[in-house]
Design a protein around this motif. Sequence first.
Motif, PDB file in Angstrom:
ATOM      1  N   LYS A 163       0.965  -1.099   0.021  1.00  0.00           N
ATOM      2  CA  LYS A 163      -0.095   0.078   0.012  1.00  0.00           C
ATOM      3  C   LYS A 163       0.759   1.159  -0.168  1.00  0.00           C
ATOM      4  O   LYS A 163       0.477   2.449  -0.667  1.00  0.00           O
ATOM      5  CB  LYS A 163      -0.974  -0.124   1.139  1.00  0.00           C
ATOM      6  CG  LYS A 163      -2.261  -1.070   0.994  1.00  0.00           C
ATOM      7  CD  LYS A 163      -2.677  -1.410   2.531  1.00  0.00           C
ATOM      8  CE  LYS A 163      -3.255  -0.008   3.169  1.00  0.00           C
ATOM      9  NZ  LYS A 163      -3.777  -0.450   4.458  1.00  0.00           N
ATOM     10  N   THR A 165       3.582   1.757  -1.250  1.00  0.00           N
ATOM     11  CA  THR A 165       3.918   1.972  -2.883  1.00  0.00           C
ATOM     12  C   THR A 165       3.049   3.235  -3.508  1.00  0.00           C
ATOM     13  O   THR A 165       3.684   3.625  -4.761  1.00  0.00           O
ATOM     14  CB  THR A 165       4.330   0.977  -3.628  1.00  0.00           C
ATOM     15  OG1 THR A 165       2.918   0.388  -3.974  1.00  0.00           O
ATOM     16  CG2 THR A 165       5.252  -0.097  -3.119  1.00  0.00           C
ATOM     17  N   LEU A 166       2.243   3.342  -3.172  1.00  0.00           N
ATOM     18  CA  LEU A 166       1.049   4.246  -3.720  1.00  0.00           C
ATOM     19  C   LEU A 166       0.924   5.629  -2.938  1.00  0.00           C
ATOM     20  O   LEU A 166       1.060   5.393  -1.483  1.00  0.00           O
ATOM     21  CB  LEU A 166      -0.271   4.023  -4.066  1.00  0.00           C
ATOM     22  CG  LEU A 166      -0.548   2.750  -5.044  1.00  0.00           C
ATOM     23  CD1 LEU A 166      -2.005   2.287  -4.854  1.00  0.00           C
ATOM     24  CD2 LEU A 166       0.039   3.221  -6.170  1.00  0.00           C
ATOM     25  N   VAL A 170      -4.122   8.390  -3.404  1.00  0.00           N
ATOM     26  CA  VAL A 170      -4.317   7.552  -4.433  1.00  0.00           C
ATOM     27  C   VAL A 170      -5.339   6.526  -3.935  1.00  0.00           C
ATOM     28  O   VAL A 170      -5.098   5.814  -2.729  1.00  0.00           O
ATOM     29  CB  VAL A 170      -3.487   6.711  -5.210  1.00  0.00           C
ATOM     30  CG1 VAL A 170      -4.043   5.772  -6.085  1.00  0.00           C
ATOM     31  CG2 VAL A 170      -2.500   7.824  -5.870  1.00  0.00           C
ATOM     32  N   LEU A 197      -7.615  -0.589  -0.147  1.00  0.00           N
ATOM     33  CA  LEU A 197      -7.232   0.470  -0.961  1.00  0.00           C
ATOM     34  C   LEU A 197      -8.572   1.122  -1.511  1.00  0.00           C
ATOM     35  O   LEU A 197      -8.569   1.972  -2.283  1.00  0.00           O
ATOM     36  CB  LEU A 197      -6.259   0.441  -2.171  1.00  0.00           C
ATOM     37  CG  LEU A 197      -4.868   0.039  -1.613  1.00  0.00           C
ATOM     38  CD1 LEU A 197      -3.910  -0.423  -2.788  1.00  0.00           C
ATOM     39  CD2 LEU A 197      -4.227   1.397  -1.147  1.00  0.00           C
ATOM     40  N   TYR A 336      10.783   0.436  -5.410  1.00  0.00           N
ATOM     41  CA  TYR A 336       9.972  -0.250  -4.296  1.00  0.00           C
ATOM     42  C   TYR A 336      10.659  -1.473  -4.041  1.00  0.00           C
ATOM     43  O   TYR A 336      10.677  -1.928  -2.889  1.00  0.00           O
ATOM     44  CB  TYR A 336       8.549  -0.377  -5.010  1.00  0.00           C
ATOM     45  CG  TYR A 336       7.972   0.973  -5.416  1.00  0.00           C
ATOM     46  CD1 TYR A 336       7.944   2.070  -4.424  1.00  0.00           C
ATOM     47  CD2 TYR A 336       7.521   0.907  -6.397  1.00  0.00           C
ATOM     48  CE1 TYR A 336       7.126   3.368  -5.044  1.00  0.00           C
ATOM     49  CE2 TYR A 336       6.872   2.232  -7.155  1.00  0.00           C
ATOM     50  CZ  TYR A 336       6.753   3.123  -6.124  1.00  0.00           C
ATOM     51  OH  TYR A 336       6.347   4.345  -6.784  1.00  0.00           O
ATOM     52  N   LEU A 347      -0.555  -2.472  -8.856  1.00  0.00           N
ATOM     53  CA  LEU A 347      -1.117  -1.150  -8.168  1.00  0.00           C
ATOM     54  C   LEU A 347      -0.621   0.229  -8.781  1.00  0.00           C
ATOM     55  O   LEU A 347      -1.340   0.967  -9.012  1.00  0.00           O
ATOM     56  CB  LEU A 347      -0.511  -1.126  -6.825  1.00  0.00           C
ATOM     57  CG  LEU A 347      -1.140  -2.010  -5.712  1.00  0.00           C
ATOM     58  CD1 LEU A 347      -0.478  -1.815  -4.422  1.00  0.00           C
ATOM     59  CD2 LEU A 347      -2.581  -2.015  -5.584  1.00  0.00           C
ATOM     60  N   GLN A 348       0.617  -0.071  -9.618  1.00  0.00           N
ATOM     61  CA  GLN A 348       0.982   0.927 -10.250  1.00  0.00           C
ATOM     62  C   GLN A 348       0.202   1.363 -11.467  1.00  0.00           C
ATOM     63  O   GLN A 348      -0.084   2.456 -11.943  1.00  0.00           O
ATOM     64  CB  GLN A 348       2.311   0.914 -10.826  1.00  0.00           C
ATOM     65  CG  GLN A 348       3.535   1.078  -9.723  1.00  0.00           C
ATOM     66  CD  GLN A 348       3.511   2.445  -9.202  1.00  0.00           C
ATOM     67  OE1 GLN A 348       3.621   3.353  -9.811  1.00  0.00           O
ATOM     68  NE2 GLN A 348       3.631   2.523  -7.926  1.00  0.00           N
ATOM     69  N   SER A 351      -3.064   2.800 -10.479  1.00  0.00           N
ATOM     70  CA  SER A 351      -2.867   4.304 -10.231  1.00  0.00           C
ATOM     71  C   SER A 351      -2.834   5.227 -11.555  1.00  0.00           C
ATOM     72  O   SER A 351      -3.546   6.387 -11.443  1.00  0.00           O
ATOM     73  CB  SER A 351      -1.600   4.476  -9.619  1.00  0.00           C
ATOM     74  OG  SER A 351      -1.390   5.835  -9.382  1.00  0.00           O
ATOM     75  N   GLN A 354      -6.618   5.618 -12.760  1.00  0.00           N
ATOM     76  CA  GLN A 354      -7.394   6.365 -11.745  1.00  0.00           C
ATOM     77  C   GLN A 354      -7.041   7.820 -12.414  1.00  0.00           C
ATOM     78  O   GLN A 354      -7.689   8.545 -12.277  1.00  0.00           O
ATOM     79  CB  GLN A 354      -7.119   6.012 -10.474  1.00  0.00           C
ATOM     80  CG  GLN A 354      -7.733   4.904  -9.783  1.00  0.00           C
ATOM     81  CD  GLN A 354      -9.173   4.743  -9.880  1.00  0.00           C
ATOM     82  OE1 GLN A 354     -10.166   4.805 -10.929  1.00  0.00           O
ATOM     83  NE2 GLN A 354      -9.761   4.894  -8.684  1.00  0.00           N
ATOM     84  N   ARG A 355      -5.818   8.042 -12.258  1.00  0.00           N
ATOM     85  CA  ARG A 355      -5.153   9.405 -12.777  1.00  0.00           C
ATOM     86  C   ARG A 355      -5.837   9.692 -14.083  1.00  0.00           C
ATOM     87  O   ARG A 355      -6.072  10.911 -14.486  1.00  0.00           O
ATOM     88  CB  ARG A 355      -3.873   9.562 -12.866  1.00  0.00           C
ATOM     89  CG  ARG A 355      -3.112   9.597 -11.311  1.00  0.00           C
ATOM     90  CD  ARG A 355      -1.713   9.489 -11.219  1.00  0.00           C
ATOM     91  NE  ARG A 355      -1.149  10.518 -12.052  1.00  0.00           N
ATOM     92  CZ  ARG A 355       0.172  10.398 -12.559  1.00  0.00           C
ATOM     93  NH1 ARG A 355       1.065   9.500 -11.951  1.00  0.00           N
ATOM     94  NH2 ARG A 355       0.626  11.725 -13.070  1.00  0.00           N
TER      95      ARG A 355
END
Length: 446
Positions: A163, A165-166, A170, A197, A336, A347-348, A351, A354-355
């Motif tokens: 978690k 790493t974000l 986010v 998350l 990481y 997760l990357q 991210s 989502q962005r």
Amino acid sequence: MRKYFGTDGIRGRANGIITPELALKVGQAAGLVFQRGDHRHRVVIGKDTRLSGYMIETALVAGFTSVGMDVLLLGPVPTPAVAMLTRSMRADIGVMISASHNPFEDNGIKLFGPDGFKLNDEVEREIEALIDAELHKRLAASSDLGRAKRIESVHARYIEFAKRTLPRSVTLEGLRVVVDCANGAAYRVAPETLWELGADVISIGVEPDGFNINKAVGSTAPTALVEMVRERRADIGIALDGDADRVLIVDEKGHVVDGDQLMAVVARSWKEDERLTQPGIVATIMSNLGLERFLGGLGLGLARTAVGDRYVLEHMREHGYNLGGEQSGHIIMSDYTTTGDGLVAALQILSVVQRSGKPVSEVCHCFDPLPQILKNVRYRSGEPLRHDAVVTVIEQARGRLGQSGRLVIRPSGTEPVIRVMAEGDDRNLVAEVVDEVVEAVSKAAA
């Protein structure tokens, strides 16, 4: 050629190649190699969900304790968790018992140094030499034997690591995610991380029974994930392999996204954010030529290595890259992790999705891959690639492809097969070239 170690540790059929006797000797040999300094030495041992993990774990414990090392048992955890905890718990060595994406009948032993990185060839050769040596004179005295204990907080520690790493800003709220854990090592930690998350999580491949790891699930068998994504109208599907060090993605339309596309997504995002430490990334000779062309369009380069995430990582460390990986889904982000981490890579990607506010099918389709065909030729013994007829056919094939394609022929480092891969702009030519080489190798291997 090394006797025990392949491209990713020691791997083979459980109770065939990977026997209790071998595991015992590996524990003794590795324990002796990493007993440096006068402190109390310790090793962390994790495993995936294979039935044979119990047998190998017990034998390794006997080996390490017999040479005076304390053992911390992690239970079923992803390979990257072992790498992370080796450093976090200040262990002298880390061990992961896993055969990754192989079926349950196989198993393996992966070793990490105190820095959390996989061992280099020189250290592996040193361990190999000791495995075959007479070690009874180097065993610890009765009063110096190691102790073993099980660590209970492992899953929570790894979930928090993933978690972090974000950025805290986010969130995955609003995303419906299907995660396929391959009935493997991440069956607990991956769904829980995504849920914490904020994602709406649907889990498959989370009922390991010792026999079903990678069986019709996971990154090497994404059909079940594709069907579930379509059935539940999910935004994204995440497929991990048995030890969760690789990942593939399925978009909302049910299309599979491989490691090349995922590296392209992250490379573009990190370039825009000025996070790349070098103007490019590292991948293997198997990555598609389309990736190389896409990166070139961004002003980035692609450094190629031999197949194996360890070789990718070695090049990254030597030349200062912080992003690399393999088409199969090993994605290494050295900001990481010290090895491939399927969950962190996913997760990357989430991210970026989502962005962007765009669907996964748009975000994760960076380029049209060139036609690429890979076929395997199984052989029992010998060196079929050295036959004169095979050498001639390979030379002719490379000549036919010219500058518009690539031909890669290599023995597998994990099983007795020769992999023949070709790619180029002309699919028909690529198919002809692969078939010609496969026929020649098959005759030589017969």
